[in-house]
Design a protein around this motif. Structure first.
Motif, short mmCIF file in Angstrom:
data_model
loop_
_atom_site.label_atom_id
_atom_site.label_comp_id
_atom_site.label_asym_id
_atom_site.label_seq_id
_atom_site.Cartn_x
_atom_site.Cartn_y
_atom_site.Cartn_z
N ASN A 288 80.78 22.59 -5.26
CA ASN A 288 82.14 22.71 -5.78
C ASN A 288 82.61 24.16 -5.86
O ASN A 288 83.78 24.42 -6.07
N TYR B 91 78.02 19.12 -12.44
CA TYR B 91 78.71 20.07 -11.57
C TYR B 91 77.82 20.40 -10.37
O TYR B 91 76.70 20.90 -10.54
N ARG C 18 85.41 18.93 -16.58
CA ARG C 18 85.78 17.52 -16.47
C ARG C 18 84.75 16.70 -15.68
O ARG C 18 84.90 15.51 -15.53
N GLN C 19 83.73 17.37 -15.19
CA GLN C 19 82.71 16.69 -14.40
C GLN C 19 81.45 16.48 -15.26
O GLN C 19 81.05 17.38 -15.98
N GLY D 19 85.50 27.60 -10.25
CA GLY D 19 86.67 26.79 -9.91
C GLY D 19 87.58 26.50 -11.09
O GLY D 19 88.30 25.52 -11.09
N GLY D 20 87.56 27.36 -12.11
CA GLY D 20 88.42 27.16 -13.27
C GLY D 20 87.89 26.07 -14.18
O GLY D 20 86.78 25.60 -14.03
N PRO D 21 88.71 25.63 -15.12
CA PRO D 21 88.26 24.66 -16.12
C PRO D 21 87.94 23.27 -15.57
O PRO D 21 87.45 22.42 -16.29
N GLU D 22 88.19 23.06 -14.29
CA GLU D 22 87.87 21.76 -13.67
C GLU D 22 86.40 21.38 -13.84
O GLU D 22 86.06 20.21 -13.93
N TYR D 23 85.52 22.38 -13.88
CA TYR D 23 84.09 22.08 -13.98
C TYR D 23 83.76 21.32 -15.27
O TYR D 23 82.82 20.54 -15.31
#
Length: 158
Positions: free
Chosen positions: A92, A88, A84-85, A78-82
């Motif tokens: 997702n 994970y 920020r969690q 899912g791109g660099p969004e992972y």
């Protein structure tokens, strides 16, 4: 040695190329035809193009018709969004990690999943059938965990 290995989400082919260096035949699948072309070129550069069969398609749809000794999965995170969690979740991913695992396990019990470093390890362990083992390997670069690889079936070190 595994004779036939499927790389279900091959992207530009880095993993398929490495697999082809030790396996007789790799089936490299990606839904993006541009990535498949990149993977073909990369395989040619590394001299393993004869050992890799490239398929443009959706692994989830193709899996029921495939046969192999092992399936390697490096699904999109899912791109660099992972990053920020804190943790994970496999849910997702698109498609969901649990669904990917279930489809792949119809091919073989010998599965490897390449996952983000912050993956929910309890979810990964929960993928295994009750009583079966899971081996989770942390992959380091410059003394920092970068990724995790989970092994199932006969891929587990003894």
């Amino acid at each position: 040695m595994m004779t036939v290995v499927i790389d279900g989400f091959c992207g530009a082919g880095g993993n398929a190329i490495q697999l082809a260096m030790t396996c007789n035949h790799v089936i490299a699948i990606d839904i993006d035809p541009v990535k498949i072309e990149l993977a073909k070129n990369n395989a040619k550069v590394y001299g393993v193009e004869e050992r890799i069969e490239f398929i443009v398609g959706d692994f989830m749809q193709l899996a029921p018709s495939l046969s192999a000794d092992c399936v390697f999965l490096s699904p999109p995170w899912g791109g660099p969004e992972y990053l920020r969690q804190d943790v994970y979740s496999l849910s997702n991913m698109t498609p969901k990690g649990v669904d990917i695992f279930e489809v792949a396990s119809q091919i073989t019990d010998n599965l490897a999943m390449f996952l983000p470093r912050n993956v929910d390890v309890d979810e990964v362990i929960g993928l295994a059938v009750p009583g079966a083992a899971v081996e989770i390997e942390q992959n380091f670069l410059n003394r920092r965990v970068k990724t995790v690889t989970a092994y199932f079936g006969n891929l587990i070190s003894e």
